[in-house]
Design a protein around this motif. Sequence first.
Motif, PDB file in Angstrom:
ATOM      1  N   CYS A  72       0.306 -21.050  49.375  1.00 56.81           N
ATOM      2  CA  CYS A  72      -0.190 -21.485  50.684  1.00 56.81           C
ATOM      3  C   CYS A  72       0.671 -22.625  51.189  1.00 56.81           C
ATOM      4  O   CYS A  72       1.056 -23.509  50.432  1.00 56.81           O
ATOM      5  CB  CYS A  72      -1.646 -21.937  50.541  1.00 56.81           C
ATOM      6  N   CYS A  74       1.054 -24.846  55.189  1.00 56.69           N
ATOM      7  CA  CYS A  74       0.786 -24.850  56.618  1.00 56.69           C
ATOM      8  C   CYS A  74       2.056 -24.565  57.423  1.00 56.69           C
ATOM      9  O   CYS A  74       1.986 -24.296  58.624  1.00 56.69           O
ATOM     10  CB  CYS A  74       0.155 -26.171  57.052  1.00 56.69           C
ATOM     11  N   HIS A  93      -0.656 -17.587  52.403  1.00 54.47           N
ATOM     12  CA  HIS A  93      -1.682 -18.091  53.318  1.00 54.47           C
ATOM     13  C   HIS A  93      -1.179 -19.349  54.036  1.00 54.47           C
ATOM     14  O   HIS A  93      -0.273 -20.034  53.560  1.00 54.47           O
ATOM     15  CB  HIS A  93      -2.964 -18.445  52.552  1.00 54.47           C
ATOM     16  N   GLN A  94      -1.829 -19.639  55.153  1.00 51.32           N
ATOM     17  CA  GLN A  94      -1.553 -20.890  55.857  1.00 51.32           C
ATOM     18  C   GLN A  94      -2.705 -21.884  55.685  1.00 51.32           C
ATOM     19  O   GLN A  94      -2.520 -23.080  55.848  1.00 51.32           O
ATOM     20  CB  GLN A  94      -1.305 -20.620  57.346  1.00 51.32           C
ATOM     21  N   ASP A  95      -3.871 -21.387  55.334  1.00 50.68           N
ATOM     22  CA  ASP A  95      -5.067 -22.200  55.121  1.00 50.68           C
ATOM     23  C   ASP A  95      -5.422 -22.131  53.637  1.00 50.68           C
ATOM     24  O   ASP A  95      -5.684 -21.050  53.095  1.00 50.68           O
ATOM     25  CB  ASP A  95      -6.218 -21.649  55.978  1.00 50.68           C
ATOM     26  N   ARG A  97      -8.001 -22.759  52.084  1.00 49.90           N
ATOM     27  CA  ARG A  97      -9.328 -22.248  51.772  1.00 49.90           C
ATOM     28  C   ARG A  97      -9.315 -20.742  51.568  1.00 49.90           C
ATOM     29  O   ARG A  97     -10.118 -20.193  50.810  1.00 49.90           O
ATOM     30  CB  ARG A  97     -10.306 -22.639  52.885  1.00 49.90           C
ATOM     31  N   ASP A 212       1.733 -25.127  61.447  1.00 52.62           N
ATOM     32  CA  ASP A 212       0.451 -25.590  61.985  1.00 52.62           C
ATOM     33  C   ASP A 212       0.467 -27.116  61.889  1.00 52.62           C
ATOM     34  O   ASP A 212       0.087 -27.699  60.871  1.00 52.62           O
ATOM     35  CB  ASP A 212      -0.705 -24.996  61.187  1.00 52.62           C
ATOM     36  N   ARG A 215      -2.850 -28.938  61.138  1.00 57.02           N
ATOM     37  CA  ARG A 215      -3.238 -28.835  59.731  1.00 57.02           C
ATOM     38  C   ARG A 215      -2.350 -29.720  58.866  1.00 57.02           C
ATOM     39  O   ARG A 215      -2.807 -30.320  57.889  1.00 57.02           O
ATOM     40  CB  ARG A 215      -3.163 -27.373  59.273  1.00 57.02           C
TER      41      ARG A 215
END
Length: 424
Positions: A72, A74, A93-95, A97, A212, A215
């Motif tokens: 992951c 951002c 992923h970028q998030d 969570r 992002d 973020r």
Amino acid sequence: MTQSPLLSRRRLLVHAVAGGVSLPYLVPRTVLAAPGKPGANERVTIGVIGTGGRARLLIDQLPESGQIASVCDCYLRRAEEAAKQKQARWRIHQDHRRLLDEKDIDAVLVVTTDHGRVLPSIHACQAGKDVYAEKPLTLTIREGRVLVQAVRKYGRVFQVGSQQRSMEMNRFACEFVRSGGIGKIKLVQGINYTGPNRYQGLPEQPIPEGLDWDRWLGQAEMRPYNAALHFGWMGWRDFSGGEMTNWGAHGLDQIQWALGMDDSGPVEIWPVTPGPNGKVSYRYANGIEVRLELEKGPHGGAIFTGDHGKIEINRNKFTTNPKDLVKNPPPEHLADKWRDEVALWQARYHMENWIDCIKTRQRPVADVEIGHRSITVCHLANIARELGRRLQWDPQKEQFVGDDEADRYLSRPRRKGYELPEVV
């Protein structure tokens, strides 16, 4: 729906047993341990949060007992580049969570910026994942205590990336001091690590595609994008404590270790010279004084002076005066695995300790409480510089004594959406 290769691997045992074939290596997670607690014979499946240069070093050094399945960042382009560089088919992923939602992930490497480290670490604990988080562990003292509470509440194995805790020469030297090898300690001298710069405004630049920025800023105040912030973040107070929390996280950690203060800290701290990079001294309840005054010397440790002589502790080495102060030094071969200059910057053996502890559920050599206590001393030094006066500190309550103004520096306002949980 495409089936996860890991799920396929686990289901393979069911089909193999039905066909009369024994495959002891392919044991389901639930046979060996409870969910979130891999058994001793199973590889640990790892997610990586943050894929910059340090993260890629850790990925390269990951022991064979760990395997990466998901990453992951951002800044998506950086995560994609990391996967391409490693020729890996990781989930991206970028998030963070979304990564933590993945059921096959046992543990995570949190290799973010300093200001972005605590929140995903807490979320990982809440998701039942064990954590290896790079140093410096925190941006503020209060968020460190919240993190420790989360680790303990959810029973996670949490290793802080202070790899000198896994180096034999450092372990021996710190134990030598702690056990009275140099006699009664008269003085400790450390490096005068510099602090961060305050943001004075920078021209806005276009946000790179795939980043992002909101973020990335996380808990910090909203700033217009500028590459000097994005790629030079360690130099800015918004995101870091400067070299005081970078190299200081190693050097002051060795002082804490050698003095037996892993669960405590100083009781008094004061600036010796003015300014954001001024020299600082602090004192423990037992009277031992530490002076952060050296311009040159052991960045990864300190010089300890006692009744019997001096010992200088640095990364993977120590020297004494007189030279024969240590009568039975550890064999040189115990330091050989760290001898290579590149190895000193990596953490393979430190991660091995973490993965071993994931399987045994013991605490690792650089447990979260140790990392929190060591970086707290670094934060105290920066706070003393900012206020420019002597401060009294209560290491049990983790607050300043009768000083509301100083207590305001223990935490910072966090932007909406990036607050610490009220209850971990």
